[in-house]
Motif scaffolding. Sequence first.
Motif, PDB file in Angstrom:
ATOM      1  N   LEU A  31     166.374  58.985  38.089  1.00 26.61           N
ATOM      2  CA  LEU A  31     166.691  60.260  38.731  1.00 26.61           C
ATOM      3  C   LEU A  31     165.448  60.857  39.381  1.00 26.61           C
ATOM      4  O   LEU A  31     165.527  61.411  40.480  1.00 26.61           O
ATOM      5  N   LEU A  32     164.301  60.729  38.731  1.00 28.35           N
ATOM      6  CA  LEU A  32     163.067  61.247  39.309  1.00 28.35           C
ATOM      7  C   LEU A  32     162.734  60.512  40.608  1.00 28.35           C
ATOM      8  O   LEU A  32     162.340  61.132  41.603  1.00 28.35           O
ATOM      9  N   CYS A  33     162.930  59.213  40.612  1.00 28.99           N
ATOM     10  CA  CYS A  33     162.699  58.414  41.824  1.00 28.99           C
ATOM     11  C   CYS A  33     163.641  58.879  42.935  1.00 28.99           C
ATOM     12  O   CYS A  33     163.213  59.102  44.075  1.00 28.99           O
ATOM     13  N   TRP A  34     164.927  59.027  42.613  1.00 29.26           N
ATOM     14  CA  TRP A  34     165.909  59.500  43.597  1.00 29.26           C
ATOM     15  C   TRP A  34     165.541  60.894  44.090  1.00 29.26           C
ATOM     16  O   TRP A  34     165.640  61.193  45.285  1.00 29.26           O
ATOM     17  N   PHE A  35     165.093  61.761  43.178  1.00 29.87           N
ATOM     18  CA  PHE A  35     164.717  63.128  43.531  1.00 29.87           C
ATOM     19  C   PHE A  35     163.584  63.135  44.558  1.00 29.87           C
ATOM     20  O   PHE A  35     163.623  63.867  45.543  1.00 29.87           O
ATOM     21  N   HIS A  36     162.562  62.302  44.331  1.00 25.27           N
ATOM     22  CA  HIS A  36     161.432  62.250  45.262  1.00 25.27           C
ATOM     23  C   HIS A  36     161.870  61.728  46.631  1.00 25.27           C
ATOM     24  O   HIS A  36     161.402  62.225  47.666  1.00 25.27           O
ATOM     25  N   ALA A  83     164.897  62.026  47.909  1.00 25.04           N
ATOM     26  CA  ALA A  83     165.697  63.101  48.504  1.00 25.04           C
ATOM     27  C   ALA A  83     164.802  64.220  49.036  1.00 25.04           C
ATOM     28  O   ALA A  83     165.076  64.798  50.096  1.00 25.04           O
ATOM     29  N   ARG A  84     163.742  64.530  48.317  1.00 21.12           N
ATOM     30  CA  ARG A  84     162.818  65.575  48.771  1.00 21.12           C
ATOM     31  C   ARG A  84     162.111  65.171  50.056  1.00 21.12           C
ATOM     32  O   ARG A  84     161.905  65.992  50.943  1.00 21.12           O
ATOM     33  N   THR A  85     161.710  63.888  50.149  1.00 22.80           N
ATOM     34  CA  THR A  85     161.037  63.449  51.374  1.00 22.80           C
ATOM     35  C   THR A  85     161.985  63.469  52.566  1.00 22.80           C
ATOM     36  O   THR A  85     161.547  63.642  53.690  1.00 22.80           O
TER      37      THR A  85
END
Length: 175
Positions: free
Chosen positions: A90-95, A97-99
């Motif tokens: 989820l943290l990987c996906w979050f980063h 998505a943020r980019t």
Amino acid sequence: MSLIKITMAINGKKKLHALSLAEKIQVLEMLDESKMSQSEVARRFQVSQPQISRICKNKEKLLADWCSGTANQERKRKRESKYSSIDEALLCWFHIARTKMWDISGPMLLQKAKELADIMGQKFIPSTGWLVRWKRRNNICFGRHASQNAYISDSMGDVDIALKLPQILKNYVPE
């Protein structure tokens, strides 16, 4: 008689004093730069010498957390989640998505966590409490992106936003 001995005499045991990540990095710097002994550093930070020894033993992990920039520097203990693989995914996906400048909400993260758990074959039902702890563990807070702040300030009202929106959309170029 020292304060520690007085405290021990009154309570019968030594008071636990946990150091934050920032303080642990200070301990490592003191040991490297000033060549102080572990006992001297322990006295300065009011902790036990074995605690300083554990900090030295975990030096690589502590420095990796510190350099990553995502760790909460004020945390005193690093508690791992039971679902660490989901947390990492989820943290990987979050980063990502943020980019891509996506607007990310709590319900969106909960849904994505559930999808990732299903993909990984884990029985996991994310809750709001889990999300709060996940955000705290990963030092994440929801706020505006820097690009959004360039166009819309907090002081703008709904009318101002409605007037500026056509200009913003006119300049928008899809990827």
